[in-house]
Design a protein around this motif. Structure first.
Motif, short mmCIF file in Angstrom:
data_model
loop_
_atom_site.label_atom_id
_atom_site.label_comp_id
_atom_site.label_asym_id
_atom_site.label_seq_id
_atom_site.Cartn_x
_atom_site.Cartn_y
_atom_site.Cartn_z
N GLN A 211 0.82 -1.20 0.00
CA GLN A 211 0.00 0.00 0.00
C GLN A 211 0.87 1.27 0.00
OE1 GLN A 211 -2.68 -0.45 3.40
NE2 GLN A 211 -2.86 -2.62 2.95
N ASN A 212 2.15 1.10 -0.37
CA ASN A 212 3.11 2.23 -0.37
C ASN A 212 3.22 2.86 1.01
OD1 ASN A 212 3.82 2.04 -3.14
ND2 ASN A 212 1.96 3.15 -3.71
N ASP A 213 3.18 2.03 2.02
CA ASP A 213 3.28 2.49 3.41
C ASP A 213 4.37 1.68 4.10
OD1 ASP A 213 2.73 3.95 5.67
OD2 ASP A 213 0.77 3.04 6.06
N ALA A 214 4.61 1.96 5.37
CA ALA A 214 5.66 1.29 6.13
C ALA A 214 5.19 1.04 7.55
CB ALA A 214 6.92 2.13 6.14
N ASP A 215 5.79 0.05 8.20
CA ASP A 215 5.52 -0.11 9.63
C ASP A 215 6.57 0.61 10.47
OD1 ASP A 215 7.74 -1.91 9.74
OD2 ASP A 215 6.43 -3.63 9.40
N THR A 216 7.71 0.95 9.84
CA THR A 216 8.76 1.70 10.52
C THR A 216 9.39 2.68 9.53
OG1 THR A 216 9.25 -0.18 11.96
CG2 THR A 216 10.95 1.54 11.78
N ALA A 217 9.54 3.93 9.93
CA ALA A 217 10.12 4.94 9.04
C ALA A 217 11.03 5.88 9.81
CB ALA A 217 9.02 5.73 8.34
N ILE A 218 12.06 6.34 9.13
CA ILE A 218 13.00 7.32 9.69
C ILE A 218 13.07 8.51 8.74
CG2 ILE A 218 15.40 7.77 10.35
CD1 ILE A 218 15.69 4.80 10.93
N ALA A 219 12.93 9.71 9.30
CA ALA A 219 13.02 10.93 8.50
C ALA A 219 14.04 11.87 9.11
CB ALA A 219 11.65 11.62 8.44
N ILE A 220 14.87 12.45 8.25
CA ILE A 220 15.83 13.47 8.67
C ILE A 220 15.41 14.79 8.05
CG2 ILE A 220 18.23 14.23 8.63
CD1 ILE A 220 19.02 11.30 8.40
N ALA A 221 15.23 15.80 8.89
CA ALA A 221 14.79 17.11 8.41
C ALA A 221 15.81 18.18 8.75
CB ALA A 221 13.44 17.47 9.02
N LYS A 222 15.98 19.12 7.84
CA LYS A 222 16.81 20.30 8.08
C LYS A 222 15.89 21.49 8.30
CE LYS A 222 20.52 18.68 5.01
NZ LYS A 222 21.26 18.97 3.74
N MET A 223 16.16 22.23 9.38
CA MET A 223 15.35 23.40 9.70
C MET A 223 16.04 24.67 9.22
SD MET A 223 12.91 21.74 11.10
CE MET A 223 11.84 23.05 11.74
N SER A 224 15.29 25.76 9.16
CA SER A 224 15.80 27.01 8.61
C SER A 224 16.95 27.59 9.41
CB SER A 224 14.66 28.04 8.50
OG SER A 224 14.05 28.24 9.78
N GLY A 225 17.01 27.27 10.71
CA GLY A 225 18.09 27.79 11.55
C GLY A 225 19.21 26.80 11.76
N SER A 226 19.28 25.76 10.93
CA SER A 226 20.34 24.75 10.92
C SER A 226 20.13 23.60 11.91
CB SER A 226 21.72 25.38 11.15
OG SER A 226 21.92 25.70 12.52
N ILE A 227 19.03 23.60 12.66
CA ILE A 227 18.75 22.46 13.55
C ILE A 227 18.47 21.23 12.70
CG2 ILE A 227 17.14 21.52 15.26
CD1 ILE A 227 16.62 24.37 16.22
N LEU A 228 19.02 20.09 13.11
CA LEU A 228 18.73 18.81 12.48
C LEU A 228 17.71 18.05 13.32
CD1 LEU A 228 22.30 17.62 11.43
CD2 LEU A 228 20.55 18.67 9.98
N VAL A 229 16.72 17.47 12.65
CA VAL A 229 15.67 16.74 13.36
C VAL A 229 15.62 15.31 12.85
CG1 VAL A 229 13.25 16.69 14.03
CG2 VAL A 229 14.34 18.89 13.50
#
Length: 333
Positions: A211-229
């Motif tokens: 279904q193009n879905d996952a039971d486990t996912a990891i996302a890395i995001a960059k914020m405008s002030g350089s914080i990594l999430v």
């Protein structure tokens, strides 16, 4: 007395109904409309309601309603919100605002065209007592410059379901499990998302992969002030459902665990850990609804902007795109 009606029924709808009918002073639920037979049974036999419908049009004809809680799937919100506002009710929308950005923009315009009614989207994480001291630490610079935020959210699938019986869980793992974390990070930091990169799998529940879905996912995001999430969400958990948060700064860090038997809130500054007092531990939905009902009664300005809900959906949609394409997706306007 603020009289409420509920459209839709699910875990969150039940929380909202119970908070309004049994817990919050000065409010009551007078009607429920849902296609879910368990929801109708609960409304009639547990809540003692007389006005219970399988179609929401009957609910909207009850002229004594002051607020409508829209607790249906996100792809149905556009119609339900517009009809509810035109019937003359304040609107409380369970997250997400909508399942796509286009519908979110349409809802912004519809809500703006009814300025005399109070409208909001439920992101109860903003009302979680655990987060108040965290936001204060960030605002006052106690942690120094924020370097990294880790958000882990877990939601277990009922054990009675086998791997091949698991249905599509609402709108996918990013809209289901990461949406509140997405909003929480913007709220805590005041920064905007610049890009996201996502990977995931469906080892325990392979039907989700189809279904193009996952039971486990990891996302890395960059914020405008350089914080990594770093976001981690999973439907495979051996500790129960809940979330964990870590905020790391140049001078210290804060750790929250909702998964422990006792909520843990630990602050570490200059290498010295200590526990923080986080105030009254009311249910987050209860605190959110109390704030919203006060806005209706007293005419207070709603703290949460509808545009914030649109942005959360925009980021979740970008995460889904990154997951499907296997590449970083930019969110810069």
């Amino acid at each position: 007395m603020i009289r409420a009606g509920i459209i839709g029924w699910g875990e969150n709808g039940k929380k909202i109904a119970n908070a309004l009918h049994f817990q919050l002073k000065g409010t009551e639920v007078i009607g429920v409309a849902t296609e879910n037979p368990k929801g109708r049974d609960y409304a009639m036999n547990k809540m003692g309601l007389k006005h219970v419908f399988s179609n929401y049009s009957g609910l909207l004809e009850l002229h004594q309603i002051d607020m409508i809680c829209v607790c249906t799937e996100g792809n149905m919100h556009l119609n339900h919100v517009e009809k509810s506002l035109s019937s003359g009710s304040n609107i409380f929308i369970d997250h997400p605002l909508a399942s796509n950005v286009e519908d979110c923009r349409k809802l912004e315009k519809i809500i703006d065209s009814y300025p005399s009614y109070k409208s909001t989207v439920a992101f109860p994480r903003r009302f979680d007592h655990r987060l108040e001291p965290v936001q204060k630490d960030i605002e006052e610079g106690r942690l120094g410059n924020i370097l990294r935020i880790d958000c882990h959210t877990y939601e277990s699938i009922p054990q009675r379901q086998s791997a091949d019986e698991v249905p599509k869980v609402r709108k996918g793992i990013f809209m289901d499990l990461m949406l509140q974390d997405i909003d929480m990070v913007r709220w805590l930091t005041g920064e905007e998302y610049e890009s996201v990169y996502v990977t995931g799998n469906a080892h325990k529940y392979p039907s989700l992969k189809r279904q193009n879905d996952a039971d486990t996912a990891i996302a890395i995001a960059k914020m405008s002030g350089s914080i990594l999430v770093n976001f981690i969400s999973s439907r495979v958990t051996h500790r129960g459902s809940g979330y964990e948060l870590k905020v790391v700064g140049t001078n210290g860090e804060v750790n929250i665990s909702q998964l422990d038997k006792a909520d843990k809130l630990v602050d570490t500054v200059d290498g010295k850990p200590f526990y923080l007092s986080s105030g009254a531990k009311e249910n987050d939905y209860l605190r959110l609804l109390k704030d919203y009902v006060a806005a209706i009664k007293k005419g207070n300005k709603i703290k949460y902007k509808i545009e914030d809900a649109t942005e959360a959906t925009r980021v979740a949609v970008a995460m889904t795109k990154s997951f499907l394409l296997g590449q970083e997706v930019s969110l810069k306007s």
